[in-house]
Design a protein around this motif. Structure first.
Motif, PDB file in Angstrom:
ATOM      1  N   GLU A  85       0.817  -1.216   0.000  1.00 52.35           N
ATOM      2  CA  GLU A  85       0.000   0.000   0.000  1.00 52.35           C
ATOM      3  C   GLU A  85       0.854   1.270   0.000  1.00 52.35           C
ATOM      4  OE1 GLU A  85      -2.457  -0.423   3.459  1.00 52.35           O
ATOM      5  OE2 GLU A  85      -3.305  -2.320   2.749  1.00 52.35           O
ATOM      6  N   LEU A  86       2.124   1.152   0.333  1.00 62.34           N
ATOM      7  CA  LEU A  86       3.005   2.308   0.462  1.00 62.34           C
ATOM      8  C   LEU A  86       3.799   2.610  -0.797  1.00 62.34           C
ATOM      9  CD1 LEU A  86       4.356   1.549   4.047  1.00 62.34           C
ATOM     10  CD2 LEU A  86       2.469   3.061   3.383  1.00 62.34           C
ATOM     11  N   GLU A  87       3.706   1.733  -1.769  1.00 68.79           N
ATOM     12  CA  GLU A  87       4.461   1.918  -3.010  1.00 68.79           C
ATOM     13  C   GLU A  87       3.892   3.086  -3.805  1.00 68.79           C
ATOM     14  OE1 GLU A  87       6.196  -0.826  -6.619  1.00 68.79           O
ATOM     15  OE2 GLU A  87       5.063  -1.750  -5.003  1.00 68.79           O
ATOM     16  N   PRO A  88       4.774   3.886  -4.424  1.00 69.20           N
ATOM     17  CA  PRO A  88       4.283   4.977  -5.273  1.00 69.20           C
ATOM     18  C   PRO A  88       3.391   4.439  -6.395  1.00 69.20           C
ATOM     19  CG  PRO A  88       6.620   5.245  -4.852  1.00 69.20           C
ATOM     20  CD  PRO A  88       6.224   3.887  -4.324  1.00 69.20           C
ATOM     21  N   PRO A  89       2.459   5.255  -6.874  1.00 71.63           N
ATOM     22  CA  PRO A  89       1.576   4.807  -7.955  1.00 71.63           C
ATOM     23  C   PRO A  89       2.375   4.353  -9.180  1.00 71.63           C
ATOM     24  CG  PRO A  89       0.918   6.985  -7.128  1.00 71.63           C
ATOM     25  CD  PRO A  89       2.216   6.639  -6.478  1.00 71.63           C
ATOM     26  N   ALA A  90       1.935   3.281  -9.794  1.00 72.53           N
ATOM     27  CA  ALA A  90       2.644   2.714 -10.945  1.00 72.53           C
ATOM     28  C   ALA A  90       2.776   3.715 -12.088  1.00 72.53           C
ATOM     29  CB  ALA A  90       1.937   1.455 -11.423  1.00 72.53           C
ATOM     30  N   GLU A  91       1.798   4.594 -12.238  1.00 74.42           N
ATOM     31  CA  GLU A  91       1.851   5.550 -13.345  1.00 74.42           C
ATOM     32  C   GLU A  91       2.818   6.707 -13.099  1.00 74.42           C
ATOM     33  OE1 GLU A  91      -1.510   6.611 -10.605  1.00 74.42           O
ATOM     34  OE2 GLU A  91      -0.922   4.775 -11.623  1.00 74.42           O
ATOM     35  N   ASP A  92       3.325   6.839 -11.875  1.00 74.08           N
ATOM     36  CA  ASP A  92       4.289   7.895 -11.561  1.00 74.08           C
ATOM     37  C   ASP A  92       5.685   7.385 -11.898  1.00 74.08           C
ATOM     38  OD1 ASP A  92       5.930   9.876 -10.589  1.00 74.08           O
ATOM     39  OD2 ASP A  92       4.879  10.072  -8.668  1.00 74.08           O
ATOM     40  N   GLY A 142      11.784  10.841  -8.418  1.00 73.74           N
ATOM     41  CA  GLY A 142      11.469  10.683  -6.997  1.00 73.74           C
ATOM     42  C   GLY A 142      10.680   9.416  -6.712  1.00 73.74           C
ATOM     43  N   ALA A 143       9.729   9.104  -7.581  1.00 74.21           N
ATOM     44  CA  ALA A 143       8.930   7.887  -7.402  1.00 74.21           C
ATOM     45  C   ALA A 143       9.811   6.651  -7.529  1.00 74.21           C
ATOM     46  CB  ALA A 143       7.792   7.838  -8.405  1.00 74.21           C
ATOM     47  N   ARG A 144      10.736   6.683  -8.466  1.00 71.52           N
ATOM     48  CA  ARG A 144      11.633   5.526  -8.633  1.00 71.52           C
ATOM     49  C   ARG A 144      12.530   5.337  -7.408  1.00 71.52           C
ATOM     50  NH1 ARG A 144      11.996   7.738 -13.914  1.00 71.52           N
ATOM     51  NH2 ARG A 144      14.133   8.383 -13.546  1.00 71.52           N
ATOM     52  N   ARG A 145      12.998   6.431  -6.828  1.00 67.59           N
ATOM     53  CA  ARG A 145      13.849   6.308  -5.641  1.00 67.59           C
ATOM     54  C   ARG A 145      13.027   5.882  -4.423  1.00 67.59           C
ATOM     55  NH1 ARG A 145      16.247   6.773  -9.766  1.00 67.59           N
ATOM     56  NH2 ARG A 145      15.823   4.579  -9.411  1.00 67.59           N
ATOM     57  N   ALA A 146      11.781   6.336  -4.337  1.00 69.29           N
ATOM     58  CA  ALA A 146      10.895   5.874  -3.264  1.00 69.29           C
ATOM     59  C   ALA A 146      10.610   4.383  -3.442  1.00 69.29           C
ATOM     60  CB  ALA A 146       9.604   6.678  -3.260  1.00 69.29           C
ATOM     61  N   THR A 147      10.421   3.973  -4.674  1.00 71.05           N
ATOM     62  CA  THR A 147      10.192   2.557  -4.970  1.00 71.05           C
ATOM     63  C   THR A 147      11.413   1.724  -4.588  1.00 71.05           C
ATOM     64  OG1 THR A 147       8.631   3.115  -6.723  1.00 71.05           O
ATOM     65  CG2 THR A 147       9.604   0.905  -6.800  1.00 71.05           C
ATOM     66  N   ASP A 148      12.606   2.279  -4.749  1.00 69.81           N
ATOM     67  CA  ASP A 148      13.820   1.566  -4.334  1.00 69.81           C
ATOM     68  C   ASP A 148      13.743   1.174  -2.858  1.00 69.81           C
ATOM     69  OD1 ASP A 148      14.927   1.922  -6.868  1.00 69.81           O
ATOM     70  OD2 ASP A 148      16.161   3.634  -6.248  1.00 69.81           O
ATOM     71  N   ALA A 149      13.289   2.108  -2.025  1.00 67.54           N
ATOM     72  CA  ALA A 149      13.174   1.817  -0.586  1.00 67.54           C
ATOM     73  C   ALA A 149      12.146   0.717  -0.347  1.00 67.54           C
ATOM     74  CB  ALA A 149      12.808   3.081   0.188  1.00 67.54           C
ATOM     75  N   VAL A 150      11.037   0.762  -1.081  1.00 67.36           N
ATOM     76  CA  VAL A 150      10.004  -0.266  -0.949  1.00 67.36           C
ATOM     77  C   VAL A 150      10.551  -1.627  -1.392  1.00 67.36           C
ATOM     78  CG1 VAL A 150       7.736  -1.026  -1.778  1.00 67.36           C
ATOM     79  CG2 VAL A 150       8.105   1.380  -1.184  1.00 67.36           C
TER      80      VAL A 150
END
Length: 185
Positions: free
Chosen positions: A68-75, A79-87
């Motif tokens: 539920e915490l992952e950035p939206p797939a369409e983003d 920044g979204a890619r780096r946030a996704t890295d943490a996830v």
């Protein structure tokens, strides 16, 4: 890294993930997406599992929360890619806590290095591939990433008592500075 025991691998991955968390927080602050407190809580449970013998944590539930915490797939923003890295890094740790994931430690190491490489490519703007590859290798951020991973690996290979695990956690927090050299104020 793969020669480490699973708990030591988990501590290595958790320390690298600690260093990536500010990137998630910055993404959340700038976009309004995500939940830094939620992702922090999941990583805190990982540390609790490492620190408290016999801790009973439902990591299946944590996987659900993490999704539920992952950035939206369409983003597809940086920044979204780096946030996704943490996830992705936390997901890899959770995989090891739920069963066999022998490549997880390498995955987290690669994710962290790839984020640094992407940041250098973004900020340097070099188009010549050979020049860029040399620049990335010699860039202070990449040198810092390599030194950091070496220090965490050394810590994970040493004594593995409660205080040593706490020291790895402090090392991972890196004074609030992410692997990209960014801080969340």
């Amino acid at each position: 890294m793969q020669a480490l025991s699973v708990p030591r691998q988990q501590a290595f991955m958790a320390a690298l993930t600690e260093r990536m968390l500010p990137n998630y927080g910055l993404y959340s602050d700038t976009t309004g997406h995500g939940d830094p407190a939620g992702i922090r809580a999941i990583l805190d449970l990982v540390w609790e599992q490492l620190l408290v013998k016999g801790a009973k944590i439902d990591f299946e539930r944590q996987v659900e929360k993490l999704a539920e915490l992952e950035p939206p797939a369409e983003d597809d923003s940086f920044g979204a890619r780096r946030a996704t890295d943490a996830v992705v890094a936390i997901s890899a740790i959770l995989d090891t806590l739920r069963g066999d994931a022998p490549e997880a430690v390498l995955e987290v190491s690669r994710v962290s290095r790839a984020a640094v490489r992407a940041f250098i490519e973004l900020t340097e703007g070099e188009e010549d591939g050979a020049v860029l590859a040399k620049m990335v290798k010699q860039h202070p951020l990449m040198e810092d990433e390599n030194d950091f991973q070496d220090a965490v690996l050394e810590g994970a290979e040493g004594d593995f008592e409660r205080d040593d695990i706490k020291a790895l956690r402090r090392l991972g927090r890196n004074g609030g500075v992410s692997n990209l050299g960014l801080t969340l104020d």
